[in-house]
Enzyme design. Structure first.
Site, PDB file in Angstrom:
ATOM      1  N   GLY A  35      -9.148 -23.296  13.332  1.00  0.00           N
ATOM      2  CA  GLY A  35     -10.532 -23.482  12.926  1.00  0.00           C
ATOM      3  C   GLY A  35     -11.060 -22.355  12.057  1.00  0.00           C
ATOM      4  CG  HIS A  72      -2.099  -0.428   3.453  1.00  0.00           C
ATOM      5  ND1 HIS A  72      -1.117   0.536   3.508  1.00  0.00           N
ATOM      6  CD2 HIS A  72      -3.224   0.213   3.037  1.00  0.00           C
ATOM      7  CE1 HIS A  72      -1.617   1.688   3.143  1.00  0.00           C
ATOM      8  NE2 HIS A  72      -2.899   1.532   2.853  1.00  0.00           N
ATOM      9  CD  GLU A 112       2.213  -0.712   3.477  1.00  0.00           C
ATOM     10  OE1 GLU A 112       1.545  -1.205   2.555  1.00  0.00           O
ATOM     11  OE2 GLU A 112       1.741   0.116   4.279  1.00  0.00           O
ATOM     12  CD  GLU A 150      -4.479  -6.380   2.638  1.00  0.00           C
ATOM     13  OE1 GLU A 150      -5.541  -6.934   2.270  1.00  0.00           O
ATOM     14  OE2 GLU A 150      -4.190  -5.193   2.355  1.00  0.00           O
ATOM     15  CG  HIS A 201     -15.286 -27.982  18.394  1.00  0.00           C
ATOM     16  ND1 HIS A 201     -15.339 -26.604  18.437  1.00  0.00           N
ATOM     17  CD2 HIS A 201     -15.908 -28.334  17.237  1.00  0.00           C
ATOM     18  CE1 HIS A 201     -15.955 -26.142  17.361  1.00  0.00           C
ATOM     19  NE2 HIS A 201     -16.329 -27.172  16.624  1.00  0.00           N
ATOM     20  N   GLY A 211       0.837  -1.184   0.000  1.00  0.00           N
ATOM     21  CA  GLY A 211       0.000   0.000   0.000  1.00  0.00           C
ATOM     22  C   GLY A 211       0.877   1.241   0.000  1.00  0.00           C
ATOM     23  CB  SER A 212       0.045   4.807  -0.239  1.00  0.00           C
ATOM     24  OG  SER A 212      -0.827   4.829   0.892  1.00  0.00           O
TER      25      SER A 212
END
Length: 522
Positions: free
Chosen positions: A399, A73, A31, A50, A280, A28-29
């Protein structure tokens, strides 16, 4: 000043010293200054979302055994990646995330595309996160992040870097070596060894730390020495014992009462590299049969602390198992009974889950590595698709859906000599289908098997536990996975008849580029 470099140069040196010359990202800008004069010995692996980026890095790091660098980003990119970061945290994967931040000169206000609390956003699913107070502190923070990510138990970390920091000056960071997994208390390991040696009928529960720590062969030797039945821990995400071995008993379910039932008759339970136990569904009563004593060996002090009972030793699993080999059994023991397995299934008019998995087991190549995210198919895989080698099976520990397809891309990138096969459900595939584009761009020989049952079958099955017969939002239709694959540069075919299944799988396994097989199952 003498001895100073730019923040960018110092950070590149830190990453290079840790072997992180592959950077997974979606830029992104904020980085862009990081990539000025991008080093020739580095490569940038682009993901189209991402969560795909983090999933690919997760698979790559697990397959290489080292850390992986991730570029995200600012708030928006890290937010998109949070589900995948959660999975990496549960997988114990060492990822070093460098996230963009708006320029420091703008942070007095609320500029466009900034992260208000950049270090807080990814918590609690990173081991450590920071936004250094000064630009010159960024290289040291990245170096610290690398060491934290690699310290047991491993996991992701994040450093937020403002866009105008990269061209500032800083001092180089000297490379340091920090020790890895510790050696457990020898006196306490001797107590465990004595209990094992004098046990009447011991049983092992093995988890993912066995594979991560390179203890696979040692655990086999220990089980054979003690004629101990070996269970895979509930929800374990890597292969920790050869599943065709006569001592392998199967996979413990994440249900308290059922675990007690399956372990009844054993007097010593030795848990190797696994939490005791991952549940679970809600349960009640004891965690183990009343006559059984539990001994837990784990690298994770947190796991040791919350275990509900037993003696825990915080240790590297490989070191501990080798120490236990010095305590052979004192008397004869009967060999555990063999595991019950279902008979082979004959082909019928349609492809069933069982027939698909059986055929996959029949035709997979010997160097096959399975990356799985097909919750509805996984129970059948535990019966009909045994994994017998270390580092041959990867799945998601959290999960959270969306990990399997990008992780398979990362594993294939890291293991070019192996045939990586992603087995994903139709619902799972749609969480990160953009990973196919990255596989095509990289030209990876990745085979993808999409199990198309036109719905979230696992959710429908689980709903019955709550008395819900027809939950809403679980049916999927009109999805053309083969077409989605072709649209992103991969080969894609649809298989609906049993007689076409084996030839289609063999073609996918022989392909030199990504090849998707959409299998329509009854």
């Amino acid at each position: 000043m003498d001895g100073e470099v730019t923040v960018r140069e110092a950070v590149v040196d830190v990453l290079r010293a840790h072997g992180m010359t592959t950077v997974f990202g979606n830029p992104g800008s904020t980085e862009l200054p990081m990539f000025r004069d991008f080093p020739a010995d580095f490569r940038y692996v682009l993901g189209l979302q991402e969560s795909v980026v983090v999933g690919m890095a997760d698979g790559y790091a697990q397959a290489t055994g080292g850390p992986a660098a991730v570029n995200l980003h600012s708030a928006a990119g890290v937010g998109h990646a949070m589900g995948a970061l959660f999975t990496a945290y549960r997988n114990r994967t060492p990822l070093v995330v460098l996230s963009g931040q708006q320029a420091r000169s703008l942070l007095a206000g609320e500029p466009y595309l900034f992260s208000a609390q950049a270090a807080e956003l990814p918590r609690p699913y990173v081991k450590w996160s920071a936004e250094p107070l000064r630009a010159e502190d960024v290289p040291a923070a990245v170096a610290r992040a690398c060491h934290v990510a690699l310290a047991p138990p491993r996991g992701p970390v994040l450093v937020s870097v403002p866009a105008d920091d990269w061209d500032r000056h800083a001092s180089p960071v000297p490379h340091r070596v920090v020790s890895g997994a510790g050696r457990g208390d020898p006196e306490l390991l001797a107590v465990v060894g004595e209990a094992l040696a004098t046990a009447r009928r011991p049983v092992f529960v093995v988890g993912s730390e066995v594979d991560r720590d390179g203890a696979f062969a040692d655990v086999v030797a220990l089980a054979e020495a003690h004629r101990a039945a070996v269970w895979a821990a509930p929800m374990s995400h890597r292969c920790a014992f050869p599943e065709s071995h006569p001592l392998f008993a199967g996979f413990l379910p994440p249900v308290r009462e059922r675990i007690v039932e399956l372990l009844t008759g054993h007097d010593v339970v030795l848990s190797l590299g696994a939490p005791v136990f991952t549940y679970h569904v809600a349960g009640s009563g004891p965690h183990l049969p009343p006559s059984a004593s539990l001994y837990l060996l784990t690298e994770d002090p947190g796991t040791a602390a919350w275990a509900p009972l037993g003696t825990a030793v915080v240790t590297g699993v490989r070191h501990a198992v080798r120490a236990l080999l010095d305590h052979p059994p004192r008397g004869p023991r009967a060999t555990p009974p063999p595991r019950d397995l279902p008979p082979r299934e004959a082909p019928g008019a349609v492809i069933t889950q069982s027939y698909l998995v059986q055929t996959l087991a029949d035709v997979r190549p010997p160097n096959c590595v399975i990356v799985e995210e097909a919750p509805g198919t996984r129970p059948v895989m535990t019966e009909r698709l045994p994994n017998d080698r270390p580092e041959s099976f990867y799945t998601c520990a959290s999960g959270a859906l969306g990990h399997g397809l990008p992780a398979a891309v990362g594993v294939a990138l890291a293991r070019p000599r192996d045939r990586v096969v992603a087995v994903v459900g139709d619902g799972s595939a749609m969480y990160a289908v953009q990973a196919l584009w990255s596989a095509a761009e990289l030209g990876l020989p990745l085979a993808v098997v999409v199990v198309n049952n036109r719905g979230y079958a696992t959710v429908e099955n689980f709903a019955r536990r709550f008395g819900v017969e027809k939950p809403p939002g679980t049916r999927l239709g009109g999805l053309d996975f083969a077409g989605l694959a072709r649209a992103q540069g991969c080969a894609g075919v649809v298989v609906e008849r049993p007689e076409d299944l084996a030839p289609a799988l063999r073609a996918a396994f022989a392909a030199e580029r990504p090849h998707l097989v959409e299998v329509v199952v009854a």
